[in-house]
Motif scaffolding. Structure first.
Motif, PDB file in Angstrom:
ATOM      1  N   UNK A  22      -5.665   9.166 -14.842  1.00  0.00           N
ATOM      2  CA  UNK A  22      -5.611  10.161 -13.774  1.00  0.00           C
ATOM      3  C   UNK A  22      -6.266   9.635 -12.504  1.00  0.00           C
ATOM      4  N   UNK A  23      -7.415   8.945 -12.669  1.00  0.00           N
ATOM      5  CA  UNK A  23      -8.078   8.379 -11.497  1.00  0.00           C
ATOM      6  C   UNK A  23      -7.190   7.346 -10.808  1.00  0.00           C
ATOM      7  N   UNK A  24      -6.465   6.562 -11.612  1.00  0.00           N
ATOM      8  CA  UNK A  24      -5.549   5.588 -11.022  1.00  0.00           C
ATOM      9  C   UNK A  24      -4.459   6.245 -10.215  1.00  0.00           C
ATOM     10  N   UNK A  25      -3.925   7.369 -10.711  1.00  0.00           N
ATOM     11  CA  UNK A  25      -2.897   8.093  -9.959  1.00  0.00           C
ATOM     12  C   UNK A  25      -3.476   8.664  -8.671  1.00  0.00           C
ATOM     13  N   UNK A  26      -4.736   9.131  -8.713  1.00  0.00           N
ATOM     14  CA  UNK A  26      -5.372   9.664  -7.504  1.00  0.00           C
ATOM     15  C   UNK A  26      -5.549   8.571  -6.454  1.00  0.00           C
ATOM     16  N   UNK A  27      -5.985   7.394  -6.899  1.00  0.00           N
ATOM     17  CA  UNK A  27      -6.149   6.275  -5.967  1.00  0.00           C
ATOM     18  C   UNK A  27      -4.797   5.856  -5.391  1.00  0.00           C
ATOM     19  N   UNK A  28      -3.775   5.815  -6.248  1.00  0.00           N
ATOM     20  CA  UNK A  28      -2.445   5.417  -5.775  1.00  0.00           C
ATOM     21  C   UNK A  28      -1.921   6.412  -4.748  1.00  0.00           C
ATOM     22  N   UNK A  29      -2.173   7.707  -4.931  1.00  0.00           N
ATOM     23  CA  UNK A  29      -1.732   8.703  -3.959  1.00  0.00           C
ATOM     24  C   UNK A  29      -2.458   8.512  -2.632  1.00  0.00           C
ATOM     25  N   UNK A  30      -3.752   8.178  -2.706  1.00  0.00           N
ATOM     26  CA  UNK A  30      -4.488   7.890  -1.474  1.00  0.00           C
ATOM     27  C   UNK A  30      -3.919   6.665  -0.765  1.00  0.00           C
ATOM     28  N   UNK A  31      -3.479   5.677  -1.518  1.00  0.00           N
ATOM     29  CA  UNK A  31      -2.868   4.489  -0.907  1.00  0.00           C
ATOM     30  C   UNK A  31      -1.562   4.832  -0.208  1.00  0.00           C
ATOM     31  N   UNK A  32      -0.802   5.797  -0.739  1.00  0.00           N
ATOM     32  CA  UNK A  32       0.420   6.246  -0.058  1.00  0.00           C
ATOM     33  C   UNK A  32       0.063   6.812   1.313  1.00  0.00           C
ATOM     34  N   UNK A  33      -0.992   7.631   1.365  1.00  0.00           N
ATOM     35  CA  UNK A  33      -1.413   8.200   2.648  1.00  0.00           C
ATOM     36  C   UNK A  33      -1.903   7.117   3.600  1.00  0.00           C
ATOM     37  N   UNK A  34      -2.655   6.139   3.100  1.00  0.00           N
ATOM     38  CA  UNK A  34      -3.126   5.051   3.953  1.00  0.00           C
ATOM     39  C   UNK A  34      -1.966   4.198   4.459  1.00  0.00           C
ATOM     40  N   UNK A  35      -0.957   3.994   3.623  1.00  0.00           N
ATOM     41  CA  UNK A  35       0.231   3.251   4.079  1.00  0.00           C
ATOM     42  C   UNK A  35       0.961   4.028   5.165  1.00  0.00           C
ATOM     43  N   UNK A  36       0.932   5.357   5.082  1.00  0.00           N
ATOM     44  CA  UNK A  36       1.534   6.175   6.139  1.00  0.00           C
ATOM     45  C   UNK A  36       0.777   5.988   7.445  1.00  0.00           C
ATOM     46  N   UNK A  37      -0.547   5.969   7.361  1.00  0.00           N
ATOM     47  CA  UNK A  37      -1.359   5.717   8.556  1.00  0.00           C
ATOM     48  C   UNK A  37      -1.023   4.343   9.131  1.00  0.00           C
ATOM     49  N   UNK A  38      -0.915   3.336   8.278  1.00  0.00           N
ATOM     50  CA  UNK A  38      -0.572   1.989   8.755  1.00  0.00           C
ATOM     51  C   UNK A  38       0.785   1.987   9.446  1.00  0.00           C
ATOM     52  N   UNK A  39       1.703   2.838   8.981  1.00  0.00           N
ATOM     53  CA  UNK A  39       3.014   2.917   9.615  1.00  0.00           C
ATOM     54  C   UNK A  39       2.963   3.370  11.058  1.00  0.00           C
TER      55      UNK A  39
END
Length: 750
Positions: A22-39
């Motif tokens: 579950x923690x891995x999925x939470x971190x991965x979701x945060x990475x999606x948001x950070x990739x959006x910021x990078x976009x």
């Protein structure tokens, strides 16, 4: 057979693995948001935007995880999200307005002002844009909402696709309006983050199955991770490495929906036409650049060739320059050699001014050149040409009226296709007026001169006319008969095209003010900003004309009949009156100001003919389309939320054919409202009865019925015969009561 309520031995390793999943999925979701910021790197100059927005994202995910794991309900969590967002806005964007770390009325005032400024700049600034507080605030609020919605979707209702939808919309927004810079790596990062989240979320859901009966082996989990990792790696690396090299990847699109080039020499910038009135009025005495020259001329920035009825824009394919510049077309029969030493001070644009047409350029700074529009710009590593020093040698064409009068050559199909195109909804009065004005003019040159003289004698130069490019701009200009160079040049070019004269709009500056002590040195200021039309003669090339009263290009009197002039009223409302006796009134409607957003490829953008009238420009139309699409998605999502549960319930009931399956289904359906009330989900290692006991306090008076249903579900799972009809009916009754009662309690709580 007695119902089994015992649980198999569960190791600490299994429990830890589930929590890590579950923690891995939470971190991965945060990475999606950070990739959006990078976009958003495609929307901004530089990367100063990144850390504040990244802080918003990380803080949002961290707080959402904390609230969820502490069992905070949905409505209190929403209140916490709003309050925390307000505090972060003050900390990160307006820190000097807070008191003891909390936002104050000054914070709200600054935020409102920043959003207003961003809205105004949005009408004229195109990516890559400066990092303004208003832009940052809008992006932060959008990301904040996306973060909380994503966490709710992923870990409260366990929906994978819905979790990445908000970030996908924001990333698509940046892709639609952003520049080509950073396109490859930001897209690869976003796709990789999404794939990582989908994979992590899938395995996490498998680890945290509804019951320990349905738990799967670790081997299945490892298989999913291994296969998914391979697929994700191939997809991301293959797309990033091979995509740009696929045949046709660098070609023009079949449908030019972005209205931008995607090649390596492409730039997206604000058209100089957007700035004309601001330079004339607000920056009238600001020195844009200095020119030391052998001969006076108009200093040209670029030309605009596309007209859609509202705005003039253009596209160019820019190649790196050498000392010699490729010619745009025909060599003029006679040309003035003009040597210019230029120092740009405050032009605030990518353009490199020169007299038309530049032939040689000497500079230590790399530049790019588009021969079709005869435009110089700075290289991609510079955001503006400010500070640039260079020498440019131009060959300014010189014509005689006789030469132009005798030129009867037919333009090529390419020229006609590019420079005669007019929108189908162009007001009919534009054509009829052009025909009426030139009805006594037999040749193309005669028509061009007739149009020029009509504007110069029947119209008034007036800076009090507000800027804007609406659908009725031309008719408003023809009706009011007053405006400044932007309206004169744009309307002239449109009318000339309606007569079969290939035309475009040139943008630049008049000669400038001579220096009091240094001969040949001119200080070109904002008040000298100018636009004029150019007409193509097949045997001679591009020929400038001057329809704006009070203006006259140096060296062009031989064919325009207009002496050199550069009157430049610097105060709104100052007018240059001209003779209007005998002028026939042209029907039309006055327009109202409507600021436009300028979106251009290397050297284009808005500027349409005339005065202001309401009407969406290219970028607002994109935003309107995005709004409609977002609304459609929202309506579809709402319908899905409302109808999907009923559809899924019917499908599950249809699939439950045996009594045991029906009892298990009743238990599964009872778990959903219990999860919402208790914010606690079943773990894969606990039995149904253990879960019922763990959430008994949250379920309250119905905890006994819930425990009974757990016993029935366990019996149905392990019994060697079908449960009696009475047991099935009892299970369904308990599940129905739990859904309705707990659902009502949740509604009252929220």
């Amino acid at each position: 057979m007695t119902a089994m309520t015992t649980t198999p031995t569960v190791t600490a390793r299994q429990r830890a693995r589930s929590r890590v999943g579950e923690a891995g999925a939470e971190v991965a979701l945060a990475l999606v948001s950070l990739a959006t910021v990078a976009g958003f790197a495609r929307l901004y100059h530089g990367f100063s935007f990144f850390w504040p927005l990244a802080t918003f994202v990380v803080a949002g995910h961290g707080l959402a995880v904390f609230c969820r794991r502490r069992g905070v309900g949905a409505f209190p969590t929403a209140l916490i999200a709003v309050g925390a967002g307000a505090v972060l806005v003050g900390w990160l964007l307006f820190p000097h307005t807070t008191a003891f770390g909390l936002p104050t009325p000054t914070t709200w005032t600054r935020a409102h002002r920043a959003l207003d400024q961003a809205a105004n700049r949005f009408g004229t600034v195109v990516a890559p844009a400066p990092v303004l507080p208003g832009f940052q605030l809008a992006a932060a609020l959008a990301l904040w909402g996306a973060v909380w919605f994503a966490d709710w979707s992923a870990f409260r209702i366990r929906a994978t696709a819905e979790s990445v939808a908000p970030c996908a919309v924001l990333f698509l927004f940046g892709a639609l309006l952003g520049s080509p810079q950073h396109r490859t790596w930001t897209t690869a990062a976003f796709v990789a983050a999404v794939l990582l989240f989908v994979l992590s979320h899938r395995t996490s859901r498998q680890d945290q199955g509804r019951t320990w009966v349905a738990s799967s082996a670790a081997g299945g989990r490892r298989s999913i991770l291994q296969a998914g990792a391979v697929v994700a790696l191939v997809a991301v690396l293959g797309g990033a490495a091979l995509g740009p090299h696929v045949p046709g990847a660098a070609s023009r699109p079949l449908v030019g929906w972005r209205q931008t080039q995607t090649g390596p020499s492409s730039r997206i910038t604000v058209s100089p036409l957007v700035d004309i009135r601001r330079r004339l009025v607000e920056q009238s005495d600001t020195v844009a650049f200095d020119v030391r020259t052998s001969q006076r001329a108009y200093w040209r920035l670029t030309s605009l060739d596309a007209f859609d009825g509202r705005i003039w824009s253009s596209s160019g394919e820019f190649g790196r320059t050498s000392t010699q510049l490729p010619r745009s077309g025909l060599a003029p029969p006679t040309a003035r050699r003009i040597v210019q030493d230029v120092q740009i001070r405050d032009l605030a644009a990518i353009w490199v001014p020169s007299a038309f047409e530049a032939r040689q350029v000497d500079s230590t700074t790399p530049m790019r050149w588009d021969p079709d529009s005869s435009t110089l710009i700075v290289d991609n590593d510079r955001s503006t040409s400010d500070g640039l020093q260079y020498r440019v040698v131009s060959a300014a064409p010189v014509f005689t009226a006789g030469q132009l009068q005798l030129d009867r050559s037919v333009p090529s199909r390419a020229i006609q296709s590019a420079y005669l195109r007019l929108p189908g909804d162009l007001p009919a009065e534009v054509r009829t007026t052009a025909v009426d004005v030139t009805k006594q003019a037999p040749t193309g040159f005669d028509k061009a001169i007739a149009l020029q003289q009509w504007f110069r004698t029947q119209f008034t130069y007036d800076l009090s006319v507000p800027p804007g490019h609406g659908e009725n701009a031309i008719t408003a200009f023809l009706a009011d008969r007053r405006g400044y160079c932007e309206q004169f040049a744009g309307t002239y070019a449109a009318m000339a095209r309606s007569l079969g004269l290939p035309s475009r709009v040139a943008v630049g500056f008049t000669t400038g003010d001579p220096d009091a002590t240094i001969p040949g040195l001119y200080h070109v200021k904002g008040k000298h900003a100018h636009a004029w039309p150019e007409v193509y003669f097949a045997g001679l090339g591009w020929v400038p004309f001057e329809p704006t009263p009070g203006r006259g290009a140096p060296g062009a009197e031989a064919w325009t009949g207009v002496a050199e002039q550069q009157d430049a009223p610097a105060v709104p409302g100052t007018t240059v009156p001209v003779t209007t006796a005998g002028a026939s009134q042209i029907p039309g409607r006055p327009g109202q100001a409507s600021p436009d957003k300028g979106r251009v490829r290397s050297g284009n953008q808005p500027a349409t003919s005339p005065t202001p009238t309401p009407g969406p420009s290219a970028a607002p139309r994109v935003l309107l389309g995005l709004g409609i699409a977002a609304g459609a998605v929202a309506v579809g999502w709402l319908l899905m939320v409302l109808l999907l549960p009923t559809w899924r319930r019917r499908r599950r009931h249809a699939a439950a054919r045996t009594g045991a399956a029906k009892v298990r289904l009743a238990w599964d359906e009872s778990v959903e409202p219990v999860e919402w009330i208790s914010a606690t989900r079943p773990w894969s290692w606990e039995s149904d009865a253990e879960y019922a006991a763990r959430v008994a306090d949250q379920v309250g008076p119905l905890s006994g019925a819930h425990s009974e249903l757990a016993q029935l579900a366990a019996a149905a799972a392990w019994a060697d015969r079908e449960p009696p009809e009475a047991a099935v009916a009892r299970a369904n009754d308990i599940a129905r009561t739990l859904r309705h009662t707990l659902g009502d309690r949740l509604t009252r709580r929220q």
